[in-house]
Design an enzyme around this catalytic site. Structure first.
Site, PDB file in Angstrom:
ATOM      1  N   GLU A 126     -39.930  -1.725  30.749  1.00 22.20           N
ATOM      2  CA  GLU A 126     -41.131  -2.386  30.204  1.00 22.20           C
ATOM      3  C   GLU A 126     -42.298  -1.406  30.177  1.00 22.20           C
ATOM      4  O   GLU A 126     -43.076  -1.366  29.213  1.00 22.20           O
ATOM      5  CB  GLU A 126     -41.494  -3.627  31.035  1.00 22.20           C
ATOM      6  CG  GLU A 126     -42.743  -4.319  30.472  1.00 22.20           C
ATOM      7  CD  GLU A 126     -43.245  -5.481  31.315  1.00 22.20           C
ATOM      8  OE1 GLU A 126     -42.420  -6.203  31.906  1.00 22.20           O
ATOM      9  OE2 GLU A 126     -44.478  -5.661  31.381  1.00 22.20           O
ATOM     10  N   SER A 222     -33.925  -5.458  38.800  1.00 22.38           N
ATOM     11  CA  SER A 222     -34.829  -6.473  38.257  1.00 22.38           C
ATOM     12  C   SER A 222     -36.152  -6.422  39.008  1.00 22.38           C
ATOM     13  O   SER A 222     -36.206  -6.667  40.214  1.00 22.38           O
ATOM     14  CB  SER A 222     -34.185  -7.860  38.396  1.00 22.38           C
ATOM     15  OG  SER A 222     -35.171  -8.867  38.389  1.00 22.38           O
TER      16      SER A 222
END
Ligand code: SF4
Length: 308
Positions: A126, A222
C-alpha cells in the site's frame, strides 16, 4: 474454556469488494484472470481464487498480452497503471476506495505546493502504491524517531497522509510530533486510518478486558492483523497471530480460562471457525460473541462488472 469473539472482526468492505472483483471477472471473462500481487493478504483467500482460475503474479511483465488483469486491494503506483495502459491490458482495479482516497489527498497536497510526509511502513505494497501515486517527493515516517530525523526545513509547507491500516494510537503520537516540528502543516488527523482498522482495534481492546489470551487470525504479512496482535500485547494480554488452527500452540493456553479471538480484515470467517474447532479438540468450549459496532459499509464494484 470460554471463548469470546471480537465484534467486528474479519473481512472489511474493501476485501469483500476485491475478492468479488476477481470472482466476477472469472465468471464473466473466464479463466485465467491475472492478479497483480496477493489480492488481499491471506493465503486461504489466494488459494481459493487460484483453484477457480486466478493466477497471481508480482509484476505485469508476467501477464501475457490481452489477459484480464486485476490490481490488488492495496493499490498500485502510477507507473504500473501506465505499463498496463501502454500494453493495452484490460484492467480491473480492486484498489480499496479508501486507499484511493489517500492517493487523492496526497495529490491534492502536492498540487497546493506542500511536501508530503507519509506515515506508514516502508516496503508495504500500500505504501509503495501511495508513493507511486503522489507526484512529488514523499517522505516516509513510521516512528517519532523518524520524525526527529526528517531533514525538511521546519518552516516548509508540509502535509501528512497515512497508511490505512496503522495503529490509531501510535499514529496520533506521530502526528503530534509532526505538528510540534513543522510550523505550517496540514493533514487529516487519523481519519485516513480506515473505519475497519479502527473498529477492529477498538474491538480487540474490548476483548482484552475479558480474556487471558488473544488469538488474532490473520496472515503474517497483513498490516492490520499485526496491529491487532500488538494492541493485545501492549495492554498486557498474551497475544498471538496465527494463520489458522494448525498454528495454535496449546502451550499458549496453559492456565488460561478465557480465550479471545479476533481476525484481521483479510481473514475469512472459516479460519476463525477452524481455530475454534482446534480449541474444541483440546477441551470443552463455550463460544460467545461480544457486542460491538455493526458495519454496514459496502463499496460499489467497477462498472464493467455490473453492466448487464
Ligand atoms: S482494511 Fe480498510 S483500507 Fe484496507 S481494504 Fe479494508 S476497508 Fe479498505
Amino acid at each position: 474454556m470460554e471463548i469470546y469473539l471480537a465484534q467486528p472482526r474479519g473481512f472489511c468492505a474493501g476485501v469483500v469488494r476485491a475478492i468479488e472483483i476477481v470472482e466476477r471477472a472469472l465468471e464473466r471473462y473466464g479463466a485465467p484472470v491475472y492478479v497483480r500481487h496477493e489480492i488481499v493478504h491471506n493465503r486461504h483467500v489466494v488459494e481459493t481464487l487460484k483453484s477457480k482460475g486466478a493466477i497471481f503474479v508480482e509484476e505485469l511483465s508476467e501477464v501475457p498480452d490481452h489477459a484480464m488483469t486485476v490490481f490488488s486491494a492495496h493499490g498500485v503506483a502510477r507507473t504500473v497503471e501506465e505499463e498496463a495502459e501502454a500494453r493495452g491490458l484490460p484492467v480491473l482495479d480492486a484498489t480499496c476506495p479508501l486507499v484511493a482516497k489517500v492517493h487523492n489527498q496526497g495529490k491534492r497536497y502536492v498540487a497546493k505546493g506542500r511536501t508530503v510526509i507519509l506515515i506508514g511502513h516502508a516496503g508495504h505494497p500500500e505504501v509503495d502504491g501511495t508513493i507511486g501515486q503522489v507526484p512529488g517527493p514523499i517522505h516516509i515516517v513510521q516512528s517519532i524517531a523518524d520524525v526527529a530525523a526528517l531533514t525538511i526545513p521546519v518552516d516548509e509547507p508540509v502535509a501528512y497522509i497515512t497508511q490505512t491500516t496503522l495503529s490509531v494510537d501510535d499514529t496520533r503520537d506521530i502526528i503530534s510530533a509532526l505538528q510540534a516540528k513543522f510550523s505550517d502543516i496540514q493533514g487529516p488527523d487519523t481519519r485516513d486510518i480506515c473505519y475497519a482498522t479502527q473498529n477492529r482495534q477498538s474491538a480487540v481492546r474490548d476483548l482484552s478486558r475479558l480474556v487471558d489470551v488473544i488469538l488474532v487470525v490473520g496472515a503474517a504479512n497483513s498490516s492490520n492483523s499485526n496491529r491487532l496482535r500488538e494492541i493485545g500485547t501492549e495492554v498486557g494480554v498474551a497475544s498471538y497471530l496465527i494463520a489458522d488452527g494448525s498454528e495454535l500452540n496449546p502451550e499458549w493456553l496453559r492456565g488460561a480460562r478465557t480465550v479471545g479471538i479476533t481476525a484481521g480484515a483479510s481473514a475469512p470467517e472459516v479460519l476463525v471457525d477452524d481455530v475454534i474447532e482446534t480449541l474444541r479438540r483440546i477441551g470443552p468450549v463455550s463460544v460467545s460473541v461480544l457486542p460491538g459496532r455493526e458495519e454496514t459499509i459496502e463499496f460499489r464494484l467497477p462498472a464493467e462488472l455490473t453492466a448487464v
